[in-house]
Scaffold this active site. Structure first.
Site, PDB file in Angstrom:
ATOM      1  N   TYR A 118       0.866  -1.184   0.000  1.00 28.15           N
ATOM      2  CA  TYR A 118       0.000   0.000   0.000  1.00 28.15           C
ATOM      3  C   TYR A 118       0.897   1.228   0.000  1.00 28.15           C
ATOM      4  O   TYR A 118       1.889   1.303   0.732  1.00 28.15           O
ATOM      5  CB  TYR A 118      -0.878   0.016   1.260  1.00 28.15           C
ATOM      6  CG  TYR A 118      -1.686   1.290   1.365  1.00 28.15           C
ATOM      7  CD1 TYR A 118      -2.964   1.366   0.838  1.00 28.15           C
ATOM      8  CD2 TYR A 118      -1.146   2.439   1.972  1.00 28.15           C
ATOM      9  CE1 TYR A 118      -3.694   2.548   0.900  1.00 28.15           C
ATOM     10  CE2 TYR A 118      -1.873   3.613   2.035  1.00 28.15           C
ATOM     11  CZ  TYR A 118      -3.147   3.664   1.500  1.00 28.15           C
ATOM     12  OH  TYR A 118      -3.852   4.836   1.558  1.00 28.15           O
ATOM     13  N   GLU A 206      -3.124   7.682  -4.236  1.00 32.03           N
ATOM     14  CA  GLU A 206      -3.153   6.404  -3.521  1.00 32.03           C
ATOM     15  C   GLU A 206      -2.909   5.270  -4.514  1.00 32.03           C
ATOM     16  O   GLU A 206      -3.601   5.182  -5.533  1.00 32.03           O
ATOM     17  CB  GLU A 206      -4.504   6.205  -2.829  1.00 32.03           C
ATOM     18  CG  GLU A 206      -4.536   4.957  -1.965  1.00 32.03           C
ATOM     19  CD  GLU A 206      -5.874   4.767  -1.265  1.00 32.03           C
ATOM     20  OE1 GLU A 206      -6.904   4.665  -1.953  1.00 32.03           O
ATOM     21  OE2 GLU A 206      -5.892   4.728  -0.020  1.00 32.03           O
TER      22      GLU A 206
END
Ligand code: ADP
Ligand code: MG
Length: 399
Positions: A118, A206
């Site tokens: 992530y 993101e």
């Protein structure tokens, strides 16, 4: 402003972000052509909506079927998957129960995933700096990871005077357990993301997942980008990426009239001048036990046209059961606002209770205009009085 995954990937690629080859498709024919242009033997057909959780999402028309991200083995299968997804409503954790209609697909090369990480960059409000957040628990919901194993979330704050430094990349890479050439690749990914963030006035980037491939290389498999609306005037090229079908039509209409409008979930429509007063109004509505349906700031120069536009937007929200107008007449005089409110109420044939609280220049004259309008508009003396009155009026109208 948000953009689609394929648009974010194109932008990020320009700053050196490694991404896979892919093409956008708006029909199943285009999906076939797009897949044929890719090397294969694996293809991924990805729904393009402004919400995440697509892989685990389900289509309304086919609740037991496959998700919004599908791996296929041939261009023909890509075409079939496209047919099953396009013009259907995808429901994910982020879309809410209403879901979003899929109008575009991204046909991307498949890849061999060794690990899903992530990565995100955002403005940390506490430090006023850009923060990099990374975790080895990629692919899944980062909120869950943050709640249950916060130690698995790493972060680095970037000093604006120094910019991103490679050592920060190496620190994070070490924390993520990366090895060999993945470490240098990771630093390159961060540098690309940071440069894009600064150059494009991003609010969030993101990448979930950022994957480690079998050969140690990295690639951004998903990309979400949103931009600071206040800086959009500096980026006409980004404005072209806007997809109006993904935006709240009320917010678009408000923007056309220079109104700041944000749709919320409650039932009391608010029309206010000044963001501070708007916040206070929302607070006091909550204090009275109700919920605001929106945040709407008509700004300093509330002309009749603006007030009419604002009323129309408020009334087009079917959750609105009552409207609270809370205006401080500083630059603007209260009597002008009052006559705009009266005229606007007539024009839109107001059918929900309306409470008006005016304060400032010519307030007595303003209140008189409202009292004498012959319309069922309720005058309020102060903020608490106004909130109490609109909450009571909405309750009364329900019974
Ligand atoms: P979302 O976050 O909206 O579910 P993603 O783009 O992250 O959508 O895709 C979901 C999952 O699908 C990823 O975590 C990854 O495992 C897989 N995936 C996505 N794109 C590819 C691709 N090009 N090749 C192989 N797997 C992919
Ligand atoms: Mg994702």
């Amino acid at each position: 402003m948000n953009i689609h995954e394929y648009q974010a990937k194109t932008l990020l690629k320009g700053y050196g972000m490694p991404v896979l080859e892919g093409r956008v498709a708006r029909s199943s024919d285009e999906a076939l052509v797009a897949a044929r242009a890719l090397p294969g033997p694996v293809y991924v057909v990805k729904s393009q909506i402004h919400a995440g959780g697509r892989g685990a999402g389900r289509f309304k028309e086919d609740p037991n079927g496959k998700g919004g991200v599908r791996l296929v083995k041939s261009p023909d299968e890509a075409e079939a998957a496209a047919r099953a997804m396009l013009d259907h409503t995808l429901v994910t954790k982020q879309t809410g129960p209403a879901g979003r209609v899929v109008r575009r697909l991204y046909i991307e090369a498949g890849c061999d995933i060794k690990q899903e990480l992530y990565l995100s960059l955002l403005t940390d409000r506490e430090t006023g700096r850009i923060a990099i957040i990374a975790s080895r628990e990629g692919g899944m919901e980062i909120e869950e990871v943050a709640a249950h194993s916060p130690e698995k979330i790493l972060n680095q704050t970037i000093d604006p005077a120094l910019g991103f430094s490679d050592y920060q990349g190496r620190l994070l890479a070490e924390g993520l357990g990366l090895r060999g050439k993945s470490i240098a690749h990771f630093t390159k990914v961060l540098r690309a993301a940071y440069q894009a963030f600064v150059a494009l006035d991003a609010a969030v980037i993101e990448i979930n997942p950022l994957v480690v491939l079998g050969d140690g290389g990295l690639v951004a498999l998903d990309a979400k980008m949103s931009f600071d609306d206040n800086a959009l005037f500096r980026h006409p090229e980004l404005e072209e990426l806007r997809d109006p079908t993904e935006e709240d039509p009320k917010e678009l209409e408000a923007a056309r009239h220079g109104l700041s409008y944000v749709a919320l979930d409650g039932n009391i429509g608010c029309m206010v001048n000044g963001a501070g007063l708007a916040m206070a109004t929302m607070d006091i509505i909550k204090l009275e036990g109700a919920e605001p349906a929106n945040f709407l700031d008509v700004g300093g120069g509330a002309t009749k046209e603006r007030v009419v536009a604002a009323f129309k937007i408020l009334l087009s929200d079917k959750n609105v059961e009552g409207i609270l107008v809370n205006i401080f007449g500083g630059i603007m005089r209260c009597d002008i606002i009052a006559s705009a409110v009266v005229e606007a109420s007539r024009e839109v044939q107001l059918n929900v209770p309306l409470v008006v609280r005016l304060e400032g220049t010519n307030v007595e004259l303003g209140q008189k205009l409202i009292d004498e309008s012959g319309l069922p508009i309720i005058n309020a003396d102060n903020l608490s009085d106004a909130a109490r009155k609109i909450v009571a009026a909405v309750k009364g109208a329900r019974n």
